[in-house]
Design a protein around this motif. Structure first.
Motif, PDB file in Angstrom:
ATOM      1  N   UNK A  72      -0.968  12.852 -16.741  1.00  0.00           N
ATOM      2  CA  UNK A  72      -1.027  14.337 -17.507  1.00  0.00           C
ATOM      3  C   UNK A  72      -0.252  14.212 -18.837  1.00  0.00           C
ATOM      4  N   UNK A  73       1.000  13.657 -18.820  1.00  0.00           N
ATOM      5  CA  UNK A  73       1.648  13.779 -20.008  1.00  0.00           C
ATOM      6  C   UNK A  73       0.899  12.700 -21.111  1.00  0.00           C
ATOM      7  N   UNK A  74       0.282  11.428 -20.707  1.00  0.00           N
ATOM      8  CA  UNK A  74      -0.443  10.737 -21.603  1.00  0.00           C
ATOM      9  C   UNK A  74      -1.607  11.443 -22.391  1.00  0.00           C
TER      10      UNK A  74
ATOM     11  N   UNK B 288       0.805  -1.176  -0.050  1.00  0.00           N
ATOM     12  CA  UNK B 288      -0.029  -0.008  -0.051  1.00  0.00           C
ATOM     13  C   UNK B 288       0.740   1.098  -0.141  1.00  0.00           C
ATOM     14  N   UNK B 289       1.958   1.197   0.758  1.00  0.00           N
ATOM     15  CA  UNK B 289       2.924   2.517   0.725  1.00  0.00           C
ATOM     16  C   UNK B 289       3.435   2.374  -0.612  1.00  0.00           C
ATOM     17  N   UNK B 290       4.040   1.510  -1.172  1.00  0.00           N
ATOM     18  CA  UNK B 290       4.424   1.602  -2.541  1.00  0.00           C
ATOM     19  C   UNK B 290       3.243   2.117  -3.336  1.00  0.00           C
ATOM     20  N   UNK B 291       1.988   1.636  -3.261  1.00  0.00           N
ATOM     21  CA  UNK B 291       0.948   1.995  -4.190  1.00  0.00           C
ATOM     22  C   UNK B 291       0.829   3.584  -4.086  1.00  0.00           C
ATOM     23  N   UNK B 292       0.969   4.191  -2.761  1.00  0.00           N
ATOM     24  CA  UNK B 292       0.594   5.661  -2.872  1.00  0.00           C
ATOM     25  C   UNK B 292       1.943   6.222  -3.677  1.00  0.00           C
ATOM     26  N   UNK B 293       3.038   5.974  -3.602  1.00  0.00           N
ATOM     27  CA  UNK B 293       3.939   6.445  -4.491  1.00  0.00           C
ATOM     28  C   UNK B 293       3.922   6.172  -5.789  1.00  0.00           C
ATOM     29  N   UNK B 294       3.344   5.094  -6.004  1.00  0.00           N
ATOM     30  CA  UNK B 294       3.248   4.696  -7.628  1.00  0.00           C
ATOM     31  C   UNK B 294       1.929   5.496  -8.112  1.00  0.00           C
ATOM     32  N   UNK B 295       1.087   5.818  -7.354  1.00  0.00           N
ATOM     33  CA  UNK B 295      -0.122   6.675  -7.558  1.00  0.00           C
ATOM     34  C   UNK B 295       0.388   8.018  -7.882  1.00  0.00           C
ATOM     35  N   UNK B 296       1.323   8.776  -7.179  1.00  0.00           N
ATOM     36  CA  UNK B 296       1.646   9.920  -7.516  1.00  0.00           C
ATOM     37  C   UNK B 296       2.395   9.840  -8.971  1.00  0.00           C
ATOM     38  N   UNK B 297       3.274   8.984  -9.049  1.00  0.00           N
ATOM     39  CA  UNK B 297       3.902   8.760 -10.423  1.00  0.00           C
ATOM     40  C   UNK B 297       2.933   8.690 -11.520  1.00  0.00           C
TER      41      UNK B 297
END
Length: 595
Positions: A338-340, A323-332
């Motif tokens: 936005x770029x897509x 879940x912690x990694x998911x939060x970081x991944x969501x930010x990315x």
């Protein structure tokens, strides 16, 4: 516990998978871990019973657990839709037998299944095993009666399960096919579960056939003995057959019942044990779960920088890390999204330009053909995507404008590849027809050119016709395309017959043959692509040929542009909210009275 594609085929091992519509959750994970303990029981049964080919469990929650040497479960496999699961759940705890079948390795098997309950007495799944019948079959094939007699085994569908000639080239497993009348009658009795002795004929030789049904499986055991060997002892032979049938039935029942009961008892003991262990572990799991739940709520509220403080090394700790990694991944992901979006808008803009270019390539100036030489013409292409693979064309064949060529075509596929191939096909067809002595040669030349360097294996269905405006003769070729619709002033629309031919770009050096049709005043010809009659609604129902013809007949006397508008309105109304799946293209030709 590994997935099917994570184990080596040929080695007995456990594996599991989830049905396609099942989402993996913590509760489901615990159930999977609980079921995985059945390996201790399955491995012992599998290792000590060489007639067991497969042991497996299917649960109401969509879990499929399997212990075998195979790893061929596919991604769309759902145990709840299988016959063994449905029948066992319907029998509510009673043992069920599933009819014989041959697996991918050629082994004849039968399936035994039984539903099981949870601690509350609710049926939650089915445990089953596949049993190899090779030993029984080998014993039957090796059975000899006298010097010329033999035995065979027949299933309840009339197919040989065991026969001395089974492995011979050309052997027909369908027992009743090509059998004599007397033999076919006896085989029918065997299929119907009857027992008895009959006189039969096989290849002009007389035999006695004694047979008896095996109640547990519905199969029938037969013994065939030449009459010359058993005329004096036919009743003794029947007694011997009954003995073999009873022994075979007893062997099958004893082997199967022993395996089933040992398996069932062991499974229940293991289930009770792991339920007790699970209850004890529940308390230890509750606290980190609460911490995890609070952290998940913060992350779901948008606090992607929040870190869940669970430090345990078990599955809960691993889930917290994820879940912690998911939060970081969501930010990315948000940054990448936005770029897509910007990139997608750029691509859509370029596709819209491509659509305008493609649309401009199709002739849309119809008035120059109207009322000249007694002809009205109208066409329209509506792509399923921004760009499409359908196209139409029309052009004069001579300077005197006495012959008009019309083309309608459908390129395989959709989108950008189809649109590019459409441009090539349109140009090649027109050039080939104009530069050939006749329509047949022109289409054959176009096909050969389209086949060259066609590494993508795309193809084009097309209907090409040349109308002689001086006498109304329509010469046409269909290249795997839908047959056109024709209507005269006094008759309703009907499909015209076309010669069958391959689409263009499929194979070289094909000779396309022409048909002819004479059109008179007020006759109408409708060309179309399969986007019309194969348009689908939200229930996956097709628009269909009958509905298509009925709509054309309702507005037969309207001008052709109004007919086309009304047809497209009816297609849109039929499809409802369903997305257009294919390009919709039509071309109308009507002969009008000359001034």
């Amino acid at each position: 516990m590994p997935l099917p594609n994570q184990v080596q085929a040929g080695t007995a091992s456990e594996k599991y998978m989830l049905a396609p519509d099942v989402v993996e959750t913590p509760i489901l994970d615990r159930e999977i871990k609980l079921i995985s303990n059945a390996t201790y029981m399955f491995s012992a049964i599998y290792a000590n019973n060489n007639i067991i080919d497969n042991c497996y469990i299917g649960t109401k929650s969509g879990i499929c657990y399997d212990y075998s040497k195979d790893n061929d479960l596919t991604a769309d496999y759902d145990p709840r839709k299988r016959e063994w699961y449905k029948k066992a759940m319907a029998r509510k705890g009673n043992i069920v037998w599933i009819g014989t079948y041959t697996d991918s390795a050629g082994k004849l098997e039968i399936t035994c299944a039984k539903a099981f309950k949870d601690a509350n007495g609710n049926f939650i799944g089915v445990v089953a095993t596949d049993i190899i019948l090779k030993q029984v079959i080998d014993k039957i094939i090796g059975l000899r009666i006298g010097s010329n007699g033999y035995a065979f085994l027949l299933d309840d569908k009339g197919a040989y399960i065991a026969h001395p000639d089974y492995m011979q080239a050309g052997f027909n497993v369908n027992a009743r096919e090509n059998a004599s009348d007397t033999y076919k009658k006896a085989l029918t009795n065997m299929i119907n579960g009857k027992s008895g002795t009959q006189k039969i004929s096989i290849k002009d030789k007389e035999y006695y056939l004694a047979y008896n049904v095996l109640p547990a499986t519905g199969w029938s055991l037969g013994l065939i003995i030449p009459i010359k060997d058993v005329v004096a002892a036919s009743e003794a032979s029947k007694t011997k057959i009954d003995g073999y049938s009873t022994a075979t039935q007893k062997y099958i029942n004893q082997s199967i019942n022993d395996i089933v009961w040992r398996f069932f008892v062991l499974f229940i003991l293991c289930l009770v044990f792991f339920v007790v262990i699970s209850c004890q572990l529940a308390g230890k799991i509750t606290k980190p779960i609460k911490i995890l739940t609070a952290g998940v709520k913060k992350i779901s509220a948008g606090e992607f920088n929040y870190k869940i403080a669970v430090t345990s090394k078990d599955e809960i700790g691993e889930l917290a890390d994820n879940f912690n990694k998911m939060g970081t991944d969501i930010q990315s992901y948000m940054r990448n999204l936005a770029n897509s979006i910007a990139e997608k808008e750029k691509i859509n803009s370029e596709l819209n330009v491509a659509a305008d270019i493609q649309n401009d390539m199709l002739p849309k100036i119809f008035p120059k053909y109207e009322h000249i030489n007694g002809l009205n013409l109208y066409a329209k292409m509506q792509p399923a995507k921004i760009v499409g693979g359908d196209f139409y064309d029309f052009f004069y064949m001579d300077d005197n404008q006495t012959k008009l060529c019309v083309v309608i075509a459908d390129v395989s596929g959709k989108g950008i590849p189809a649109s590019l191939f459409m441009v090539i096909a349109k140009h090649i067809i027109k050039t080939s027809v104009l530069n050939s002595e006749n329509l047949s040669d022109g289409i054959s030349n176009a096909n050969n050119l389209l086949c060259e360097d066609n590494n993508t294996s795309m193809f084009v269905t097309a209907f090409i016709a040349v109308l002689d405006l001086s006498d109304g003769c329509l010469e046409y070729v269909s290249c795997g395309h839908n047959p056109p619709l024709f209507a005269s002033n006094t008759e309703e629309f009907r499909f015209i017959k076309v010669k069958k031919a391959l689409p263009l770009a499929v194979a070289e050096k094909i000779i396309y043959q022409c048909d002819k049709l004479y059109m008179e005043s007020d006759d109408t010809l409708v060309l179309y692509t399969d986007g019309v009659n194969e348009a689908a609604n939200e229930n996956n129902e097709l628009f269909g040929d009958n509905r298509f013809i009925n709509i054309l007949n309702r507005c037969h006397n309207n001008n052709i542009e109004n007919i086309d508008d009304f047809l497209r309105q009816e297609i849109s109304k039929f499809a409802g909210k369903a997305e257009q799946a294919d390009d919709i293209t039509t071309l109308f030709i009507r002969i009008v009275p000359k001034d």
